[in-house]
Design a protein around this motif. Structure first.
Motif, PDB file in Angstrom:
ATOM      1  N   LYS A 139     -13.393   6.358  -3.430  1.00  0.00           N
ATOM      2  CA  LYS A 139     -12.900   5.553  -4.364  1.00  0.00           C
ATOM      3  C   LYS A 139     -11.629   4.797  -4.041  1.00  0.00           C
ATOM      4  CE  LYS A 139     -14.600   7.663  -8.891  1.00  0.00           C
ATOM      5  NZ  LYS A 139     -14.109   8.511 -10.086  1.00  0.00           N
ATOM      6  N   LYS A 140     -10.832   5.701  -3.271  1.00  0.00           N
ATOM      7  CA  LYS A 140      -9.745   4.848  -2.824  1.00  0.00           C
ATOM      8  C   LYS A 140     -10.146   3.526  -1.983  1.00  0.00           C
ATOM      9  CE  LYS A 140      -6.651   8.895  -2.535  1.00  0.00           C
ATOM     10  NZ  LYS A 140      -5.799   9.716  -1.646  1.00  0.00           N
ATOM     11  N   GLU A 184       0.968  -1.323  -0.045  1.00  0.00           N
ATOM     12  CA  GLU A 184      -0.016  -0.139  -0.028  1.00  0.00           C
ATOM     13  C   GLU A 184       0.989   1.345   0.231  1.00  0.00           C
ATOM     14  OE1 GLU A 184      -2.713   3.158   0.657  1.00  0.00           O
ATOM     15  OE2 GLU A 184      -3.084   0.939  -0.077  1.00  0.00           O
ATOM     16  N   THR A 207      -0.873   4.961  -6.813  1.00  0.00           N
ATOM     17  CA  THR A 207      -1.658   4.755  -8.188  1.00  0.00           C
ATOM     18  C   THR A 207      -3.041   5.355  -7.831  1.00  0.00           C
ATOM     19  OG1 THR A 207      -0.956   2.452  -8.235  1.00  0.00           O
ATOM     20  CG2 THR A 207      -2.988   2.999  -9.559  1.00  0.00           C
ATOM     21  N   PHE A 208      -3.503   5.563  -6.783  1.00  0.00           N
ATOM     22  CA  PHE A 208      -4.959   6.251  -6.314  1.00  0.00           C
ATOM     23  C   PHE A 208      -4.655   7.603  -5.664  1.00  0.00           C
ATOM     24  CE2 PHE A 208      -5.920   1.756  -6.521  1.00  0.00           C
ATOM     25  CZ  PHE A 208      -6.983   1.739  -7.331  1.00  0.00           C
ATOM     26  N   SER A 211      -0.857   3.214  -3.205  1.00  0.00           N
ATOM     27  CA  SER A 211      -1.113   4.460  -2.604  1.00  0.00           C
ATOM     28  C   SER A 211      -0.950   5.560  -3.752  1.00  0.00           C
ATOM     29  CB  SER A 211      -0.518   4.952  -1.329  1.00  0.00           C
ATOM     30  OG  SER A 211       0.844   4.923  -1.354  1.00  0.00           O
ATOM     31  N   GLU A 241      -6.244   6.592   5.404  1.00  0.00           N
ATOM     32  CA  GLU A 241      -6.467   7.832   4.814  1.00  0.00           C
ATOM     33  C   GLU A 241      -6.765   8.779   5.719  1.00  0.00           C
ATOM     34  OE1 GLU A 241      -6.400   8.195   1.433  1.00  0.00           O
ATOM     35  OE2 GLU A 241      -6.080   6.086   1.258  1.00  0.00           O
ATOM     36  N   PHE A 277     -11.941   0.774  -4.330  1.00  0.00           N
ATOM     37  CA  PHE A 277     -11.203   0.102  -5.200  1.00  0.00           C
ATOM     38  C   PHE A 277      -9.884  -0.728  -4.415  1.00  0.00           C
ATOM     39  CE2 PHE A 277     -13.053   3.049  -8.290  1.00  0.00           C
ATOM     40  CZ  PHE A 277     -13.609   1.916  -9.094  1.00  0.00           C
ATOM     41  N   LYS A 278      -9.335  -0.203  -3.371  1.00  0.00           N
ATOM     42  CA  LYS A 278      -8.137  -0.700  -2.754  1.00  0.00           C
ATOM     43  C   LYS A 278      -8.760  -2.015  -2.199  1.00  0.00           C
ATOM     44  CE  LYS A 278      -5.311   3.250  -2.213  1.00  0.00           C
ATOM     45  NZ  LYS A 278      -4.725   4.235  -1.069  1.00  0.00           N
ATOM     46  N   LYS A 293      -4.754  10.600  -6.719  1.00  0.00           N
ATOM     47  CA  LYS A 293      -5.662  11.709  -7.052  1.00  0.00           C
ATOM     48  C   LYS A 293      -6.988  11.298  -7.163  1.00  0.00           C
ATOM     49  CE  LYS A 293      -2.257  14.299  -9.543  1.00  0.00           C
ATOM     50  NZ  LYS A 293      -1.701  14.939 -10.847  1.00  0.00           N
ATOM     51  N   SER A 294      -7.335  10.193  -6.546  1.00  0.00           N
ATOM     52  CA  SER A 294      -8.826   9.631  -6.360  1.00  0.00           C
ATOM     53  C   SER A 294      -9.436  10.172  -5.405  1.00  0.00           C
ATOM     54  CB  SER A 294      -8.702   8.188  -6.434  1.00  0.00           C
ATOM     55  OG  SER A 294      -8.127   7.458  -7.486  1.00  0.00           O
TER      56      SER A 294
END
Length: 359
Positions: free
Chosen positions: A85-86, A70, A77-78, A75, A155, A89-90, A80-81
């Motif tokens: 959504k983070k 992660e 990859t996502f 982390s 997060e 999808f994670k 700017k999500s």
């Protein structure tokens, strides 16, 4: 002593192992409370042998591996999500990892229990019975909650600040405490002109990139981001006995280097490259939790106002960095840097004069 960046990564990874291990431990204890000394699982007919420590350690290690993946890869990859959504999808990605791990654990357990080869049909028939049963999906659902908890914690930690969240959990500032701190007030040069030139939306995107590029230096030198105030950022370090505290100055130069390295990228994207000016000072503050509807950890003390006013004089002295005499003397900066005195000056709202330095 661990470097601040290494310590930060460990504190981001460790909760994955702890939460995953605790979730398995609770599950195992509840399961044992229901099955007791029963030799088999009633629903799958697979053998049941109560065990805590080995599976808990395995779960802890799997959690650490997920946390490592992660922090180092997913982390980014996502990045700017959106928050939602983070999490979604994670969770789905890691759920697949957990299912594979669960298969592995089931194969190992059955192999040991039956005393046969891992390729034996007896082992895989047991695995199939387990995976086609509601018991398996109840475990997956349980671990999904645990995994979501890990991601939610991570997060939230990134949103409010790792140190802030840890301080809330430990109650370090539940009662106000007095401490010595260094403060760095950093302000973008010509921000009003830039905002007018780019427009509000594009200017905000510039700010987001600007703060992102400054963050690595702050992490590397162990700074805590106290506030973002428009185009200004306030970074702080707690003074500790028997420890050098030149990090604030090193952080300034690292941030300057980071922006210089990205100048071509900024010019290509925004038509300009942002620069900044900063003031650094130290002194006593009272630190504590405040607020009822929204809690925060705040610093109060004259040092904050003084640092802000020092930073505000950078244009007058035509320098990018101003330091107080108290900071230069306390941190013995002359031993590591070329520091030169600019003379005494009066700060707005203060009766006494202050000697300023640049570097």
């Amino acid at each position: 002593m661990l470097a601040p960046k290494t310590k930060r990564y460990i504190l981001k990874i460790l909760p994955f192992g702890i939460i995953t291990g605790v979730f398995y431990l609770v599950y195992a204890l509840v399961e044992h409370g229901i099955l007791g000394d029963h030799p088999i699982y009633p629903s799958t007919k697979n053998p049941y042998n109560f065990s805590i420590w080995v599976p808990t350690i395995i779960s802890f290690i799997i959690g650490l591996l997920i946390g490592l993946f992660e922090v180092r890869f997913l982390s980014q990859t996502f990045l700017k999500s959106s928050f939602t959504k983070k999490i979604i999808f994670k969770t789905l990605i890691y759920l697949l990892v957990i299912m594979v791990a669960t298969v592995t654990i089931a194969v190992v357990n059955n192999t040991i229990e039956f005393g046969v080869s891992p390729l034996s049909s007896r082992v895989w028939n047991g695995v199939y019975r387990f995976f086609s049963n509601f018991a398996f999906w109840s475990i997956i659902s349980y671990y999904t909650v645990g995994l979501t908890t890990c991601l939610f914690y991570t997060e939230i930690s990134d949103n409010v600040g790792q140190n802030v969240l840890l301080n809330f959990f430990t109650g370090k500032y539940h009662h106000p405490v007095e401490e010595e701190r260094v403060f760095l007030f950093l302000d973008m040069k010509s921000s009003t002109t830039i905002a007018e030139q780019l427009g509000h939306i594009t200017y905000f995107k510039l700010l987001r990139d600007y703060y992102s590029d400054l963050s690595e230096a702050i992490i590397t030198f162990g700074g805590e981001i106290y506030q973002y105030v428009g185009d200004e950022i306030v970074v702080t370090w707690q003074l500790k006995p028997n420890q050098k505290h030149t990090e604030s100055v090193a952080c300034f130069f690292a941030m300057k280097a980071a922006l210089n390295a990205k100048s071509d990228s900024y010019i290509a994207k925004y038509g300009l490259a942002p620069t900044f000016k900063a003031g650094i000072h130290l002194g006593k503050v009272t630190t504590g939790e405040i607020g009822k509807i929204k809690k925060d950890i705040v610093f109060t003390g004259d040092v904050l106002n003084t640092t802000a006013r020092i930073q505000g004089l950078c244009n007058e002295y035509n320098v990018a960095l101003l330091l107080s005499k108290k900071l230069v003397d306390t941190l013995d900066l002359k031993a590591s840097y070329e520091v030169y005195e600019l003379g005494e000056t009066e700060l707005r709202g203060r009766d006494e004069k202050i000697t300023l330095y640049s570097i």
